[in-house]
Design a protein around this motif. Sequence first.
Motif, PDB file in Angstrom:
ATOM      1  N   ASP A   1       0.828  -1.211   0.000  1.00 32.32           N
ATOM      2  CA  ASP A   1       0.000   0.000   0.000  1.00 32.32           C
ATOM      3  C   ASP A   1       0.858   1.254   0.000  1.00 32.32           C
ATOM      4  N   ASP A   2       1.944   1.243   0.797  1.00 29.24           N
ATOM      5  CA  ASP A   2       2.824   2.398   0.885  1.00 29.24           C
ATOM      6  C   ASP A   2       3.465   2.728  -0.464  1.00 29.24           C
ATOM      7  N   ALA A   3       3.946   1.717  -1.162  1.00 33.13           N
ATOM      8  CA  ALA A   3       4.591   1.934  -2.460  1.00 33.13           C
ATOM      9  C   ALA A   3       3.588   2.462  -3.486  1.00 33.13           C
ATOM     10  N   ARG A   4       2.381   1.930  -3.462  1.00 32.65           N
ATOM     11  CA  ARG A   4       1.346   2.378  -4.400  1.00 32.65           C
ATOM     12  C   ARG A   4       0.975   3.839  -4.139  1.00 32.65           C
ATOM     13  N   VAL A   5       0.844   4.219  -2.866  1.00 37.35           N
ATOM     14  CA  VAL A   5       0.497   5.602  -2.524  1.00 37.35           C
ATOM     15  C   VAL A   5       1.594   6.553  -2.975  1.00 37.35           C
ATOM     16  N   LYS A   6       2.845   6.217  -2.678  1.00 39.53           N
ATOM     17  CA  LYS A   6       3.966   7.075  -3.074  1.00 39.53           C
ATOM     18  C   LYS A   6       4.025   7.243  -4.591  1.00 39.53           C
ATOM     19  N   THR A   7       3.782   6.164  -5.317  1.00 36.76           N
ATOM     20  CA  THR A   7       3.806   6.222  -6.778  1.00 36.76           C
ATOM     21  C   THR A   7       2.678   7.102  -7.300  1.00 36.76           C
ATOM     22  N   LYS A   8       1.495   6.978  -6.725  1.00 36.90           N
ATOM     23  CA  LYS A   8       0.359   7.807  -7.147  1.00 36.90           C
ATOM     24  C   LYS A   8       0.604   9.286  -6.841  1.00 36.90           C
ATOM     25  N   VAL A   9       1.180   9.567  -5.678  1.00 34.30           N
ATOM     26  CA  VAL A   9       1.486  10.953  -5.320  1.00 34.30           C
ATOM     27  C   VAL A   9       2.495  11.534  -6.315  1.00 34.30           C
ATOM     28  N   ALA A  10       3.546  10.796  -6.620  1.00 33.91           N
ATOM     29  CA  ALA A  10       4.550  11.270  -7.580  1.00 33.91           C
ATOM     30  C   ALA A  10       3.912  11.523  -8.944  1.00 33.91           C
ATOM     31  N   ALA A  11       3.034  10.629  -9.391  1.00 29.88           N
ATOM     32  CA  ALA A  11       2.369  10.783 -10.687  1.00 29.88           C
ATOM     33  C   ALA A  11       1.486  12.026 -10.717  1.00 29.88           C
ATOM     34  N   SER A  12       0.899  12.383  -9.571  1.00 29.66           N
ATOM     35  CA  SER A  12       0.036  13.563  -9.523  1.00 29.66           C
ATOM     36  C   SER A  12       0.836  14.865  -9.473  1.00 29.66           C
ATOM     37  N   MET A  13       2.086  14.798  -9.024  1.00 33.80           N
ATOM     38  CA  MET A  13       2.896  16.004  -8.837  1.00 33.80           C
ATOM     39  C   MET A  13       3.812  16.328 -10.012  1.00 33.80           C
ATOM     40  N   TYR A  14       4.209  15.324 -10.783  1.00 28.41           N
ATOM     41  CA  TYR A  14       5.216  15.518 -11.821  1.00 28.41           C
ATOM     42  C   TYR A  14       4.678  15.116 -13.190  1.00 28.41           C
ATOM     43  N   PRO A  15       5.232  15.732 -14.256  1.00 26.57           N
ATOM     44  CA  PRO A  15       4.707  15.489 -15.609  1.00 26.57           C
ATOM     45  C   PRO A  15       5.291  14.258 -16.307  1.00 26.57           C
ATOM     46  N   PHE A  16       5.666  13.250 -15.531  1.00 26.68           N
ATOM     47  CA  PHE A  16       6.192  12.019 -16.109  1.00 26.68           C
ATOM     48  C   PHE A  16       5.089  10.969 -16.161  1.00 26.68           C
ATOM     49  N   GLN A  17       5.125  10.148 -17.187  1.00 23.09           N
ATOM     50  CA  GLN A  17       4.273   8.964 -17.203  1.00 23.09           C
ATOM     51  C   GLN A  17       4.963   7.945 -16.311  1.00 23.09           C
ATOM     52  N   ILE A  18       4.290   7.527 -15.235  1.00 26.50           N
ATOM     53  CA  ILE A  18       4.865   6.524 -14.339  1.00 26.50           C
ATOM     54  C   ILE A  18       4.159   5.207 -14.600  1.00 26.50           C
ATOM     55  N   ILE A  19       4.960   4.191 -14.822  1.00 22.98           N
ATOM     56  CA  ILE A  19       4.430   2.875 -15.171  1.00 22.98           C
ATOM     57  C   ILE A  19       4.875   1.858 -14.135  1.00 22.98           C
ATOM     58  N   GLY A  20       3.904   1.182 -13.539  1.00 25.42           N
ATOM     59  CA  GLY A  20       4.184   0.089 -12.620  1.00 25.42           C
ATOM     60  C   GLY A  20       4.387  -1.182 -13.419  1.00 25.42           C
ATOM     61  N   VAL A  21       5.437  -1.919 -13.101  1.00 31.64           N
ATOM     62  CA  VAL A  21       5.782  -3.133 -13.841  1.00 31.64           C
ATOM     63  C   VAL A  21       5.869  -4.297 -12.861  1.00 31.64           C
ATOM     64  N   THR A  22       5.161  -5.375 -13.164  1.00 28.76           N
ATOM     65  CA  THR A  22       5.285  -6.593 -12.372  1.00 28.76           C
ATOM     66  C   THR A  22       5.540  -7.765 -13.314  1.00 28.76           C
ATOM     67  N   ALA A  23       6.296  -8.728 -12.829  1.00 30.67           N
ATOM     68  CA  ALA A  23       6.598  -9.914 -13.638  1.00 30.67           C
ATOM     69  C   ALA A  23       5.390 -10.835 -13.659  1.00 30.67           C
ATOM     70  N   LYS A  24       5.042 -11.312 -14.842  1.00 24.40           N
ATOM     71  CA  LYS A  24       3.985 -12.323 -14.960  1.00 24.40           C
ATOM     72  C   LYS A  24       4.589 -13.686 -14.650  1.00 24.40           C
ATOM     73  N   THR A  25       3.794 -14.567 -14.109  1.00 24.99           N
ATOM     74  CA  THR A  25       4.275 -15.911 -13.813  1.00 24.99           C
ATOM     75  C   THR A  25       4.500 -16.682 -15.110  1.00 24.99           C
ATOM     76  N   LYS A  26       5.359 -17.679 -15.042  1.00 32.75           N
ATOM     77  CA  LYS A  26       5.590 -18.530 -16.211  1.00 32.75           C
ATOM     78  C   LYS A  26       4.303 -19.214 -16.628  1.00 32.75           C
ATOM     79  N   LYS A  27       3.484 -19.577 -15.620  1.00 36.36           N
ATOM     80  CA  LYS A  27       2.204 -20.224 -15.886  1.00 36.36           C
ATOM     81  C   LYS A  27       1.292 -19.358 -16.751  1.00 36.36           C
ATOM     82  N   SER A  28       1.361 -18.032 -16.531  1.00 36.39           N
ATOM     83  CA  SER A  28       0.520 -17.110 -17.302  1.00 36.39           C
ATOM     84  C   SER A  28       1.224 -16.591 -18.555  1.00 36.39           C
ATOM     85  N   GLY A  29       2.321 -17.221 -18.941  1.00 34.99           N
ATOM     86  CA  GLY A  29       2.999 -16.855 -20.180  1.00 34.99           C
ATOM     87  C   GLY A  29       4.254 -16.030 -20.018  1.00 34.99           C
ATOM     88  N   GLY A  30       4.564 -15.624 -18.812  1.00 34.89           N
ATOM     89  CA  GLY A  30       5.774 -14.839 -18.573  1.00 34.89           C
ATOM     90  C   GLY A  30       5.650 -13.427 -19.104  1.00 34.89           C
TER      91      GLY A  30
END
Length: 125
Positions: free
Chosen positions: A89-118
């Motif tokens: 929750d803390d990381a998500r809030v900080k990322t959302k706050v940064a996205a609201s304050m700065y003109p950068f596109q912020i993209i969250g990236v997570t690894a997909k499991t091998k089962k779901s195709g990687g």
Amino acid sequence: MDNRKQPRQGGMSRSLQALGRLKTGEMNKTEAAYGEYLKNRQLVGHIAWFKFEGIKLRLADNTFYTPDFAVMLADGSMELHEVKGFWTDDARVKTKVAASMYPFQIIGVTAKTKKSGGGWAYERF
């Protein structure tokens, strides 16, 4: 003999430190794998430049956000990529706050499991 953990220099005991934290500038396995992915995208011309922990944004007094990767696309636009094995929750809030304050596109990236195709799953903030 006392077997309790002794305080480290500065008074912080080992039990109070965040688990899994690496030194600044060191990548965890997921970040290293994503760095390789970015390198491959750079080789084929999709990305002009990227740097691990290359930008630090001030959110408030004594509060900063350092995205995992600053990425310049081939067209010159900038993105900030935050790589997570899972979101707290803390990381998500900080990322959302940064996205609201700065003109950068912020993209969250997570690894997909091998089962779901990687590969990688993306979330825009």
